[in-house]
Design an enzyme around this catalytic site. Sequence first.
Site, PDB file in Angstrom:
ATOM      1  N   PHE A 126       0.838  -1.202   0.000  1.00 19.50           N
ATOM      2  CA  PHE A 126       0.000   0.000   0.000  1.00 19.50           C
ATOM      3  C   PHE A 126       0.881   1.264   0.000  1.00 19.50           C
ATOM      4  O   PHE A 126       1.887   1.315   0.709  1.00 19.50           O
ATOM      5  CB  PHE A 126      -0.914  -0.013   1.229  1.00 19.50           C
ATOM      6  CG  PHE A 126      -1.971   1.042   1.186  1.00 19.50           C
ATOM      7  CD1 PHE A 126      -3.106   0.880   0.398  1.00 19.50           C
ATOM      8  CD2 PHE A 126      -1.822   2.229   1.884  1.00 19.50           C
ATOM      9  CE1 PHE A 126      -4.077   1.872   0.322  1.00 19.50           C
ATOM     10  CE2 PHE A 126      -2.785   3.223   1.822  1.00 19.50           C
ATOM     11  CZ  PHE A 126      -3.918   3.048   1.033  1.00 19.50           C
ATOM     12  N   ASP A 203       1.131  -5.906   7.947  1.00 20.46           N
ATOM     13  CA  ASP A 203       0.026  -4.951   7.869  1.00 20.46           C
ATOM     14  C   ASP A 203      -1.252  -5.772   7.645  1.00 20.46           C
ATOM     15  O   ASP A 203      -1.408  -6.433   6.617  1.00 20.46           O
ATOM     16  CB  ASP A 203       0.289  -3.989   6.689  1.00 20.46           C
ATOM     17  CG  ASP A 203      -0.814  -2.948   6.519  1.00 20.46           C
ATOM     18  OD1 ASP A 203      -1.948  -3.201   6.968  1.00 20.46           O
ATOM     19  OD2 ASP A 203      -0.542  -1.898   5.903  1.00 20.46           O
ATOM     20  N   TYR A 228     -11.461   0.559  10.153  1.00 16.47           N
ATOM     21  CA  TYR A 228     -12.611   1.093   9.402  1.00 16.47           C
ATOM     22  C   TYR A 228     -13.033   0.184   8.252  1.00 16.47           C
ATOM     23  O   TYR A 228     -13.981   0.483   7.549  1.00 16.47           O
ATOM     24  CB  TYR A 228     -12.335   2.517   8.893  1.00 16.47           C
ATOM     25  CG  TYR A 228     -10.946   2.740   8.315  1.00 16.47           C
ATOM     26  CD1 TYR A 228     -10.617   2.281   7.049  1.00 16.47           C
ATOM     27  CD2 TYR A 228      -9.976   3.412   9.047  1.00 16.47           C
ATOM     28  CE1 TYR A 228      -9.354   2.475   6.531  1.00 16.47           C
ATOM     29  CE2 TYR A 228      -8.695   3.611   8.541  1.00 16.47           C
ATOM     30  CZ  TYR A 228      -8.396   3.141   7.282  1.00 16.47           C
ATOM     31  OH  TYR A 228      -7.137   3.327   6.785  1.00 16.47           O
ATOM     32  N   LYS A 229     -12.309  -0.929   8.051  1.00 11.16           N
ATOM     33  CA  LYS A 229     -12.684  -1.839   6.957  1.00 11.16           C
ATOM     34  C   LYS A 229     -13.575  -2.952   7.541  1.00 11.16           C
ATOM     35  O   LYS A 229     -14.726  -2.692   7.888  1.00 11.16           O
ATOM     36  CB  LYS A 229     -11.430  -2.396   6.299  1.00 11.16           C
ATOM     37  CG  LYS A 229     -10.515  -1.305   5.721  1.00 11.16           C
ATOM     38  CD  LYS A 229      -9.301  -1.930   5.071  1.00 11.16           C
ATOM     39  CE  LYS A 229      -8.266  -0.899   4.663  1.00 11.16           C
ATOM     40  NZ  LYS A 229      -8.712  -0.021   3.576  1.00 11.16           N
ATOM     41  N   ARG A 377     -12.589  -3.376  -7.884  1.00  9.52           N
ATOM     42  CA  ARG A 377     -12.493  -4.192  -6.655  1.00  9.52           C
ATOM     43  C   ARG A 377     -13.888  -4.419  -6.098  1.00  9.52           C
ATOM     44  O   ARG A 377     -14.633  -3.468  -5.879  1.00  9.52           O
ATOM     45  CB  ARG A 377     -11.701  -3.392  -5.602  1.00  9.52           C
ATOM     46  CG  ARG A 377     -10.372  -3.905  -5.297  1.00  9.52           C
ATOM     47  CD  ARG A 377      -9.617  -3.219  -4.208  1.00  9.52           C
ATOM     48  NE  ARG A 377     -10.158  -2.054  -3.532  1.00  9.52           N
ATOM     49  CZ  ARG A 377      -9.617  -1.506  -2.453  1.00  9.52           C
ATOM     50  NH1 ARG A 377      -8.541  -2.041  -1.914  1.00  9.52           N
ATOM     51  NH2 ARG A 377     -10.134  -0.439  -1.888  1.00  9.52           N
TER      52      ARG A 377
HETATM   53  C1  LIG Z   1      -2.949  -2.038   3.416  1.00  5.67           C
HETATM   54  C2  LIG Z   1      -3.105  -0.664   3.963  1.00  5.67           C
HETATM   55  N1  LIG Z   1      -2.115  -0.128   4.706  1.00  5.67           N
HETATM   56  C3  LIG Z   1      -2.199   1.128   5.190  1.00  5.67           C
HETATM   57  C4  LIG Z   1      -3.296   1.906   4.971  1.00  5.67           C
HETATM   58  C5  LIG Z   1      -3.329   3.306   5.510  1.00  5.67           C
HETATM   59  O1  LIG Z   1      -3.900   3.328   6.772  1.00  5.67           O
HETATM   60  P1  LIG Z   1      -3.997   4.682   7.606  1.00  5.67           P
HETATM   61  O2  LIG Z   1      -4.821   5.617   6.817  1.00  5.67           O
HETATM   62  O3  LIG Z   1      -4.669   4.234   8.879  1.00  5.67           O
HETATM   63  O4  LIG Z   1      -2.634   5.192   7.843  1.00  5.67           O
HETATM   64  C6  LIG Z   1      -4.371   1.400   4.230  1.00  5.67           C
HETATM   65  C7  LIG Z   1      -5.571   2.215   3.979  1.00  5.67           C
HETATM   66  O5  LIG Z   1      -6.522   1.832   3.371  1.00  5.67           O
HETATM   67  C8  LIG Z   1      -4.261   0.093   3.695  1.00  5.67           C
HETATM   68  O6  LIG Z   1      -5.226  -0.442   2.943  1.00  5.67           O
END
Ligand SMILES: Cc1ncc(COP(=O)(O)O)c(C=O)c1O
Length: 417
Positions: A126, A203, A228-229, A377
Amino acid sequence: MTDLTRGWARQQDAVDELAFLRDRVYRPDPELLYLDGNSLGMLPMATRERMHRLIDEEWGRNLVRGWQHWATLPLDVGDRIGTLIGAAPGQVVVCDSISVNLYKLAVASLQAQPGRKVLVTDTGNFPSDRYVLQGVAERCKGQLRLVPTDPVLGVTLDNVRTYLADDVALVAFSHVDYRSAAINDVVTLTEQAHRAGALVLWDLAHSVGSVPIDLDAVGVDFAVGCTYKYLNAGPGAPAFLYVRRDLQDRLANPIQGWWSAADPFDMEAPYTPAAGIGQWQTGTAPIPGLVAVDVGAGLLAEAGVDRLREKSIRLTEYLIALTDAWLTPLGFAVASTRDPERRGGHVVLANDEAYRISLAATAAGVVGDARPPNLLRLTPAPLTTSFADVWEAVSRLRDLVASNAHLALPAQRARIT
Ligand SMILES: Cc1ncc(COP(=O)(O)O)c(C=O)c1O
């Protein structure tokens, strides 16, 4: 061969032991088919009630006295999340965002191992993870090493091997790839990184509450994840971090906020970190978000992650079967792996018009999302999605693409997709 009739989908719902959970979320538009729970989960009815109580009673009436019982929520709710990810109590705390938690753990990993200057992640991780690690590497005079990500299979062991050496401080991958949904092999990759003497961080953004993981049993060092997911805690709800018990006091949180201190209200004292997982907090806990995480984690615990995973596999298999029958002839290709054991809770479909199709689908009451370069998606979150929902969503997609409705929409990507 899968039965593609609507009747078959309804029969599956009739015998689904998790079907009752579909009505536990707020549905002001009963026609809406929501397939984006891996971006923002739906609003549980219990959260609406809990939020009202928080606002009227706990904040409105109790005011600052509320902190007497709010203060331990980050650790209490952390333990609750721990039950979903195989972490014994005292190793998970709810705080900050994934990005900030990753920053804290990456800096701490470099500082604890002065002879090791390299951080490793993969090219398809990500963006925030890559950006944070790149920034940490630059500021700590280290180096970021990027393993190439397979667009379907994620991070493969063969790829990783050549990137690991005795100069690596931290290896950080996603458990489930945010685009392809590939499940990375936590056991093998953790073992491989440990063999090189590196610490390992996972992660869990796209796996917590969706794909089981057993952090303690595998011997993972760190994990981060958002709420939040699949945890349905709402936009901007706080993230969590896991630090294996024996590492909690050996490493130091580089952001020495007052909530990481041993006694935040001893305001004359020099900084002393809290013992244990509490040290990894930063500033004041976001109580409304935490309360929502508590409810969301409770819902998932009631459903059971193993049962959710079993239903999720059946839903994604069904989505793929409908796609093969109805969407492939219209120019779609399944871009996730077809091996359900290696695929997380969502499915990606490739189509050069993915962005405009996603816009048109939203207008037709089917909410998924588009991700570059050409991916649509779709997430049938097992807590909130029925088999009939999947049938209806794919049939609406088929009809709108067959009618070319998407071609009338602007091709220019909006800022938020
Ligand atoms: C795999 C992954 N890592 C990190 C993040 C970012 O998270 P945050 O906004 O809490 O920093 C996301 C956000 O959707 C994500 O999908």
